[in-house]
Design a protein around this motif. Structure first.
Motif, short mmCIF file in Angstrom:
data_model
loop_
_atom_site.label_atom_id
_atom_site.label_comp_id
_atom_site.label_asym_id
_atom_site.label_seq_id
_atom_site.Cartn_x
_atom_site.Cartn_y
_atom_site.Cartn_z
N ALA A 82 -1.83 -0.93 12.20
CA ALA A 82 -2.74 -1.69 13.15
C ALA A 82 -4.16 -2.08 12.23
O ALA A 82 -4.56 -3.31 12.55
N TYR A 83 -4.46 -1.22 11.36
CA TYR A 83 -5.48 -1.65 10.27
C TYR A 83 -5.28 -3.10 9.57
O TYR A 83 -5.95 -4.15 9.62
N ALA A 84 -3.85 -3.02 9.04
CA ALA A 84 -3.54 -4.33 8.48
C ALA A 84 -3.45 -5.69 9.27
O ALA A 84 -3.88 -6.59 8.82
N LEU A 85 -3.00 -5.49 10.59
CA LEU A 85 -2.89 -6.63 11.57
C LEU A 85 -4.19 -7.34 11.71
O LEU A 85 -4.63 -8.29 11.70
N ILE A 86 -5.19 -6.23 12.08
CA ILE A 86 -6.55 -6.52 12.26
C ILE A 86 -7.36 -7.32 11.06
O ILE A 86 -7.92 -8.29 11.13
N ASP A 87 -7.16 -6.46 10.12
CA ASP A 87 -7.63 -7.05 8.71
C ASP A 87 -7.24 -8.30 8.27
O ASP A 87 -8.12 -9.38 8.03
N LEU A 88 -5.88 -8.72 8.44
CA LEU A 88 -5.16 -9.78 7.73
C LEU A 88 -5.46 -11.07 8.88
O LEU A 88 -5.22 -12.15 8.51
N SER A 89 -5.94 -10.63 10.09
CA SER A 89 -5.85 -11.63 11.08
C SER A 89 -7.22 -12.78 10.80
O SER A 89 -7.25 -14.00 10.88
N VAL A 90 -8.07 -12.06 9.78
CA VAL A 90 -9.26 -13.12 9.36
C VAL A 90 -8.61 -13.92 8.52
O VAL A 90 -9.19 -15.26 8.36
N LYS A 91 -7.62 -13.77 7.93
CA LYS A 91 -7.02 -14.72 6.84
C LYS A 91 -6.25 -16.24 7.32
O LYS A 91 -6.11 -16.90 6.68
N LEU A 92 -6.14 -15.99 8.78
CA LEU A 92 -5.71 -17.19 9.20
C LEU A 92 -6.67 -18.26 9.42
O LEU A 92 -6.27 -19.18 9.89
N ASP A 93 -7.90 -18.13 9.11
CA ASP A 93 -9.02 -19.11 8.90
C ASP A 93 -9.28 -19.48 7.71
O ASP A 93 -10.07 -18.81 6.84
N ARG B 5 0.83 -1.27 -0.10
CA ARG B 5 0.02 -0.04 -0.01
C ARG B 5 0.88 1.35 0.30
O ARG B 5 0.42 2.10 -0.60
N ARG B 6 2.08 1.36 0.76
CA ARG B 6 2.90 2.34 0.55
C ARG B 6 3.35 2.64 -0.73
O ARG B 6 3.45 3.92 -1.21
N ALA B 7 3.88 1.53 -1.33
CA ALA B 7 4.14 1.57 -2.79
C ALA B 7 3.24 2.07 -3.65
O ALA B 7 3.38 3.06 -4.52
N GLU B 8 2.04 1.61 -3.70
CA GLU B 8 0.84 1.98 -4.40
C GLU B 8 0.35 3.73 -4.14
O GLU B 8 0.05 4.19 -5.10
N GLY B 9 0.89 4.17 -3.14
CA GLY B 9 0.60 5.28 -2.82
C GLY B 9 1.47 6.62 -3.26
O GLY B 9 1.25 7.64 -3.11
N PHE B 10 2.64 5.86 -4.03
CA PHE B 10 3.58 6.77 -4.47
C PHE B 10 2.96 7.34 -5.84
O PHE B 10 3.32 6.39 -6.81
N ARG B 11 2.50 8.32 -5.85
CA ARG B 11 2.14 9.02 -7.08
C ARG B 11 2.54 10.50 -7.34
O ARG B 11 1.54 11.24 -7.12
N ASP C 107 -0.96 9.58 14.19
CA ASP C 107 0.01 8.77 13.58
C ASP C 107 -0.66 7.90 12.66
O ASP C 107 -1.16 6.74 12.83
N VAL C 108 -0.61 8.40 11.34
CA VAL C 108 -1.15 7.64 10.10
C VAL C 108 -0.39 6.35 9.76
O VAL C 108 -1.05 5.14 9.71
N ASP C 109 0.75 6.38 9.74
CA ASP C 109 1.72 5.06 9.52
C ASP C 109 1.47 3.75 10.53
O ASP C 109 0.92 2.94 10.21
N LEU C 110 1.32 4.39 11.79
CA LEU C 110 1.03 3.42 12.69
C LEU C 110 -0.31 2.80 12.71
O LEU C 110 -0.60 1.71 12.86
N LEU C 111 -1.02 3.46 12.54
CA LEU C 111 -2.56 3.39 12.26
C LEU C 111 -2.88 2.39 11.28
O LEU C 111 -3.71 1.37 11.24
N GLN C 112 -2.01 2.57 9.99
CA GLN C 112 -2.20 1.90 8.75
C GLN C 112 -1.60 0.32 9.31
O GLN C 112 -2.17 -0.61 8.78
N VAL D 287 -11.40 3.89 9.29
CA VAL D 287 -11.64 4.89 8.13
C VAL D 287 -12.30 6.10 8.30
O VAL D 287 -13.17 6.11 9.00
N PRO D 288 -11.85 7.30 7.59
CA PRO D 288 -10.80 7.36 6.83
C PRO D 288 -9.40 7.48 7.53
O PRO D 288 -9.39 8.01 8.81
N LEU D 289 -8.29 7.13 7.17
CA LEU D 289 -7.07 6.96 7.78
C LEU D 289 -6.27 8.35 7.22
O LEU D 289 -5.35 8.50 6.39
N GLN D 290 -6.63 9.29 8.07
CA GLN D 290 -6.24 10.68 7.73
C GLN D 290 -5.89 11.35 9.16
O GLN D 290 -6.49 11.37 9.90
N LEU D 291 -4.71 12.07 8.86
CA LEU D 291 -4.03 12.55 10.11
C LEU D 291 -5.02 13.82 10.71
O LEU D 291 -5.55 14.58 9.72
#
Length: 316
Positions: free
Chosen positions: A238-249, A94-100, A231-236, A278-282
């Motif tokens: 956190a979001y990913a950890l919560i979101d991807l935890s579901v993929k363990l099932d 997501r960080r790479a995709e955000g580079f525009r 802190d947007v980076d840190l919250l992103q 969301v939205p993840l905005q400072l």
């Protein structure tokens, strides 16, 4: 990842943490866990994570399953590390995709952005990945499949990979696509590994609890007590950890309402928490804080500990 209860956060310490214990909980340890590194803030396109003067510090106590075992004999720990790697590689992408950039970036901007993207995969995460590599190798031999993870994770950190990923030259889109494909290949391998090891419902719920607790550690610093994003980076992360935890099932269907309904409610609660972030905005004010993440982690721990360690379709 070993987590320690967070101490009361003082206003002046919101970004730095509140002492060595809480700082360790927020940034990770060698036992596993991804962290936000200071170099991330040097990126030319990264948002500032400065504290708003009127922010109210979050206070409270961390709760949820504490993951600090040996992944060679603790399967919950193994799945936690899978979740951490999934979360970190998602942040990386997501960080790479955000580079525009609107204009052709300078070499300094490219270097700064590369450091920012690469910091999503930090040394504690690489140590965690290296620790599970022998376990994965054994399983690959057992099931006659190839889903090695650590080597590909190391490739994502290489400077050339990062430069290719961020390449803005339209004539070299194939180079960028190949770099992007490495990220998807790694995540595909992770899903293969999760399926091969196939967590029980007990293991899934405890691993999910541990990952959401880690997310709570990050939210405790990233979101003020009154819900302001600082802190947007840190919250992103956190979001990913919560979101991807579901993929363990891996779609392990429970036949008993006593197991199926709590798991369904847990996944619905995850969706609700993510929607509230969301939205993840400072500076944006959201309706959740670390308290909500910790509460969800604690509930998941209770559910997981109530499930049998090995799945059974016999309903009690």
């Amino acid at each position: 990842m070993k987590n320690l209860s967070l101490c009361v956060l003082m206003t002046s310490a919101l970004v730095a943490g509140c002492g060595s214990d809480s700082n360790q909980a927020a940034t990770g340890t060698a036992n596993g866990g991804s962290s936000s590194q200071q170099s991330a803030n040097q990126a030319a396109t990264a948002q500032s994570s400065s504290v708003k003067p009127n922010s109210v510090p979050w206070t409270g106590v961390a709760s949820g399953y504490v993951s600090n075992g040996d992944p060679s004999n603790d399967r919950v720990e193994l799945f936690v590390r899978f979740g951490e790697i999934l979360g970190a590689t998602t942040v990386y992408r997501r960080r790479a995709e955000g580079f525009r950039p609107s204009t052709a970036p300078t070499s300094e901007q490219m270097s700064a952005q590369a450091a920012y993207v690469g910091s999503a995969i930090d040394e504690p995460l690489l140590s965690a990945s290296a620790a599970i590599a022998p376990v994965i190798q054994t399983k690959m031999q057992e099931v006659n499949q190839v889903f090695a993870i650590h080597d590909l994770l190391l490739e994502l950190k290489q400077e050339q990979q990062l430069q290719n990923l961020l390449n803005q030259d339209r004539s070299q889109r194939d180079v960028q696509q190949q770099a992007r494909q490495k990220v998807f290949d790694l995540q595909s391998r992770l899903y293969m590994a999760i399926t091969a090891f196939f967590p029980s419902r007990h293991e899934f719920m405890l691993a999910s609890s541990a990952l959401i607790r880690e997310a709570g550690d990050k939210m405790a610093i990233a979101v003020s007590g009154d819900g302001v994003i600082i802190d947007v980076d840190l919250l992103q992360e956190a979001y990913a950890l919560i979101d991807l935890s579901v993929k363990l099932d891996p779609k392990n269907v429970a036949f008993c309402d006593s197991q199926r309904l709590p798991m369904r409610d847990h996944k619905r609660a995850i969706d609700d928490l993510l929607n509230a972030i969301v939205p993840l905005q400072l500076g944006e004010k959201i309706n959740v804080t670390a308290t909500d993440a910790y509460a969800l982690a604690a509930k998941a721990q209770v559910i997981g500990e109530g499930f049998p360690q090995k799945d059974t379709n016999q309903c009690g």
